[in-house]
Design a protein around this motif. Sequence first.
Motif, PDB file in Angstrom:
ATOM      1  N   PRO B  14       0.813  -1.215   0.000  1.00 20.01           N
ATOM      2  CA  PRO B  14       0.000   0.000   0.000  1.00 20.01           C
ATOM      3  C   PRO B  14       0.849   1.269   0.000  1.00 20.01           C
ATOM      4  O   PRO B  14       0.460   2.282  -0.578  1.00 20.01           O
ATOM      5  CB  PRO B  14      -0.819  -0.097   1.286  1.00 20.01           C
ATOM      6  N   ALA B  15       2.040   1.195   0.655  1.00 21.97           N
ATOM      7  CA  ALA B  15       2.902   2.385   0.731  1.00 21.97           C
ATOM      8  C   ALA B  15       3.365   2.806  -0.660  1.00 21.97           C
ATOM      9  O   ALA B  15       3.394   4.001  -0.981  1.00 21.97           O
ATOM     10  CB  ALA B  15       4.102   2.096   1.619  1.00 21.97           C
ATOM     11  N   LEU B  16       3.668   1.819  -1.494  1.00 27.74           N
ATOM     12  CA  LEU B  16       4.113   2.123  -2.857  1.00 27.74           C
ATOM     13  C   LEU B  16       2.967   2.755  -3.661  1.00 27.74           C
ATOM     14  O   LEU B  16       3.150   3.763  -4.343  1.00 27.74           O
ATOM     15  CB  LEU B  16       4.605   0.851  -3.550  1.00 27.74           C
ATOM     16  N   ARG B  17       1.790   2.155  -3.532  1.00 26.64           N
ATOM     17  CA  ARG B  17       0.634   2.681  -4.263  1.00 26.64           C
ATOM     18  C   ARG B  17       0.291   4.089  -3.787  1.00 26.64           C
ATOM     19  O   ARG B  17       0.050   4.978  -4.581  1.00 26.64           O
ATOM     20  CB  ARG B  17      -0.583   1.757  -4.075  1.00 26.64           C
ATOM     21  N   ALA B  18       0.319   4.285  -2.458  1.00 30.78           N
ATOM     22  CA  ALA B  18      -0.022   5.598  -1.894  1.00 30.78           C
ATOM     23  C   ALA B  18       1.027   6.638  -2.310  1.00 30.78           C
ATOM     24  O   ALA B  18       0.678   7.767  -2.684  1.00 30.78           O
ATOM     25  CB  ALA B  18      -0.118   5.505  -0.383  1.00 30.78           C
ATOM     26  N   GLY B  19       2.304   6.241  -2.265  1.00 31.21           N
ATOM     27  CA  GLY B  19       3.382   7.161  -2.633  1.00 31.21           C
ATOM     28  C   GLY B  19       3.275   7.593  -4.087  1.00 31.21           C
ATOM     29  O   GLY B  19       3.406   8.777  -4.412  1.00 31.21           O
ATOM     30  N   LEU B  20       2.991   6.624  -4.934  1.00 32.84           N
ATOM     31  CA  LEU B  20       2.857   6.920  -6.363  1.00 32.84           C
ATOM     32  C   LEU B  20       1.641   7.814  -6.623  1.00 32.84           C
ATOM     33  O   LEU B  20       1.693   8.750  -7.427  1.00 32.84           O
ATOM     34  CB  LEU B  20       2.727   5.600  -7.131  1.00 32.84           C
ATOM     35  N   ALA B 212       1.435   5.225 -14.201  1.00 30.76           N
ATOM     36  CA  ALA B 212       2.068   4.206 -13.349  1.00 30.76           C
ATOM     37  C   ALA B 212       1.157   3.856 -12.175  1.00 30.76           C
ATOM     38  O   ALA B 212       1.005   2.687 -11.811  1.00 30.76           O
ATOM     39  CB  ALA B 212       3.420   4.702 -12.850  1.00 30.76           C
ATOM     40  N   SER B 213       0.540   4.883 -11.599  1.00 28.62           N
ATOM     41  CA  SER B 213      -0.352   4.681 -10.466  1.00 28.62           C
ATOM     42  C   SER B 213      -1.561   3.831 -10.866  1.00 28.62           C
ATOM     43  O   SER B 213      -1.940   2.887 -10.172  1.00 28.62           O
ATOM     44  CB  SER B 213      -0.794   6.065  -9.977  1.00 28.62           C
ATOM     45  N   LEU B 214      -2.154   4.166 -12.006  1.00 30.54           N
ATOM     46  CA  LEU B 214      -3.308   3.404 -12.511  1.00 30.54           C
ATOM     47  C   LEU B 214      -2.892   1.979 -12.872  1.00 30.54           C
ATOM     48  O   LEU B 214      -3.643   1.031 -12.667  1.00 30.54           O
ATOM     49  CB  LEU B 214      -3.917   4.096 -13.741  1.00 30.54           C
ATOM     50  N   LEU B 216      -0.525   0.119 -11.509  1.00 29.01           N
ATOM     51  CA  LEU B 216      -0.388  -0.700 -10.297  1.00 29.01           C
ATOM     52  C   LEU B 216      -1.754  -1.075  -9.745  1.00 29.01           C
ATOM     53  O   LEU B 216      -1.975  -2.210  -9.332  1.00 29.01           O
ATOM     54  CB  LEU B 216       0.399   0.065  -9.227  1.00 29.01           C
ATOM     55  N   LEU B 217      -2.659  -0.092  -9.735  1.00 29.86           N
ATOM     56  CA  LEU B 217      -4.010  -0.340  -9.212  1.00 29.86           C
ATOM     57  C   LEU B 217      -4.721  -1.417 -10.026  1.00 29.86           C
ATOM     58  O   LEU B 217      -5.310  -2.350  -9.482  1.00 29.86           O
ATOM     59  CB  LEU B 217      -4.812   0.971  -9.251  1.00 29.86           C
ATOM     60  N   ARG B 218      -4.628  -1.311 -11.349  1.00 30.40           N
ATOM     61  CA  ARG B 218      -5.310  -2.259 -12.236  1.00 30.40           C
ATOM     62  C   ARG B 218      -4.666  -3.652 -12.165  1.00 30.40           C
ATOM     63  O   ARG B 218      -5.358  -4.668 -12.246  1.00 30.40           O
ATOM     64  CB  ARG B 218      -5.286  -1.701 -13.671  1.00 30.40           C
ATOM     65  N   LEU B 219      -3.342  -3.642 -11.982  1.00 31.50           N
ATOM     66  CA  LEU B 219      -2.624  -4.914 -11.869  1.00 31.50           C
ATOM     67  C   LEU B 219      -3.034  -5.632 -10.587  1.00 31.50           C
ATOM     68  O   LEU B 219      -3.154  -6.855 -10.552  1.00 31.50           O
ATOM     69  CB  LEU B 219      -1.121  -4.640 -11.869  1.00 31.50           C
ATOM     70  N   ARG B 220      -3.252  -4.844  -9.546  1.00 35.42           N
ATOM     71  CA  ARG B 220      -3.702  -5.422  -8.266  1.00 35.42           C
ATOM     72  C   ARG B 220      -5.055  -6.114  -8.452  1.00 35.42           C
ATOM     73  O   ARG B 220      -5.276  -7.196  -7.909  1.00 35.42           O
ATOM     74  CB  ARG B 220      -3.802  -4.314  -7.222  1.00 35.42           C
ATOM     75  N   LEU B 221      -5.935  -5.486  -9.234  1.00 39.90           N
ATOM     76  CA  LEU B 221      -7.243  -6.097  -9.501  1.00 39.90           C
ATOM     77  C   LEU B 221      -7.067  -7.433 -10.230  1.00 39.90           C
ATOM     78  O   LEU B 221      -7.730  -8.419  -9.915  1.00 39.90           O
ATOM     79  CB  LEU B 221      -8.108  -5.148 -10.341  1.00 39.90           C
ATOM     80  N   GLU B 222      -6.127  -7.455 -11.164  1.00 35.98           N
ATOM     81  CA  GLU B 222      -5.851  -8.674 -11.938  1.00 35.98           C
ATOM     82  C   GLU B 222      -5.374  -9.788 -10.995  1.00 35.98           C
ATOM     83  O   GLU B 222      -5.793 -10.938 -11.108  1.00 35.98           O
ATOM     84  CB  GLU B 222      -4.775  -8.348 -12.985  1.00 35.98           C
ATOM     85  N   ILE B 223      -4.517  -9.433 -10.046  1.00 34.83           N
ATOM     86  CA  ILE B 223      -3.998 -10.421  -9.092  1.00 34.83           C
ATOM     87  C   ILE B 223      -5.105 -10.916  -8.174  1.00 34.83           C
ATOM     88  O   ILE B 223      -5.225 -12.117  -7.918  1.00 34.83           O
ATOM     89  CB  ILE B 223      -2.841  -9.809  -8.260  1.00 34.83           C
ATOM     90  N   LEU B 224      -5.931  -9.979  -7.685  1.00 35.39           N
ATOM     91  CA  LEU B 224      -7.031 -10.373  -6.806  1.00 35.39           C
ATOM     92  C   LEU B 224      -8.005 -11.298  -7.529  1.00 35.39           C
ATOM     93  O   LEU B 224      -8.481 -12.284  -6.962  1.00 35.39           O
ATOM     94  CB  LEU B 224      -7.766  -9.132  -6.282  1.00 35.39           C
ATOM     95  N   ALA B 225      -8.283 -10.982  -8.801  1.00 33.54           N
ATOM     96  CA  ALA B 225      -9.204 -11.818  -9.586  1.00 33.54           C
ATOM     97  C   ALA B 225      -8.617 -13.214  -9.757  1.00 33.54           C
ATOM     98  O   ALA B 225      -9.325 -14.225  -9.631  1.00 33.54           O
ATOM     99  CB  ALA B 225      -9.464 -11.175 -10.943  1.00 33.54           C
TER     100      ALA B 225
END
Lengths: 43, 237
Positions: B14-20, B212-214, B216-225
Amino acid sequence: MSYLVAAFGVIWLAVFAYVFAIDRKCEKLEKEIESAGKGPKAD
Amino acid sequence: MNPLEKALRLTEHPALRAGLFLASAASMLAALYLSLVWAPAAAGETEAYRIMYFHVPTAIMAYLGFFVVFAASVGYLWKRNLVFDALARVGAELGVLFCFLMLATGMIWGKQRWGAWWLWEPRLTTALILLVIYVGYLMLRNSVDNQAVRARYAAVFGIVGFIDVPIVHFAIKLWGNVMHPVVIKSASDAGMPPEMMLALRVSLLAFLLTFASLFLLRLRLEILASTASSRLSGETR
């Protein structure tokens, strides 16, 4: 000036709508994973 | 843990996502100030010319998204690793988003500049074809159930579809047209005062961080799915 406002409006509405939609889907999946018994590891 | 989760653990911080996210928000505020207030007015243009500071970066981000699709598609066909397939999907989605924004902001600018929302001139037409190609790419992905078959078809589509990107970029050189402005003529000749160039560069950086921020966010969704489907298939087994 109205053209300028419209262009920025389109960009920010689209980006925020996208972020909102992805965030909602992430939340939903996190709940599904947790309810499946093994939640994702806390960061 | 499946290979996708292992390779892309980065998105779980989360720190990386928040920082970005904070960096992209801060740079976007700076870009807004520089482009709307600080950059000088352009000779012979109305204030609507400032759309350029956001229209050009959206175009470059669309190219970047489609390049990610191309590179990840090559990677998938080479390694047959589904991580590349996930990267290609995320790249395509972001490419389509920014391509839509490029066309939308271009149309608004065009309405002010040419008095028409749309002209069937080479740059606009090829850009519209680009959007249609990648919307088709995403539709193809949603229409094939078998993961391996879907990844293979999508990879071939992703490589062939990328041919349109240089065509869009060089459309004016290829067909010639005086309607669409060429903002950056070459690396040595910016074609604009240094203040304008600085505002454009800051805006480009802001959009790059947003991309880059988007991503990471979208990639996280892919991993969760992927995690959810593997857990569910484990439950039903």
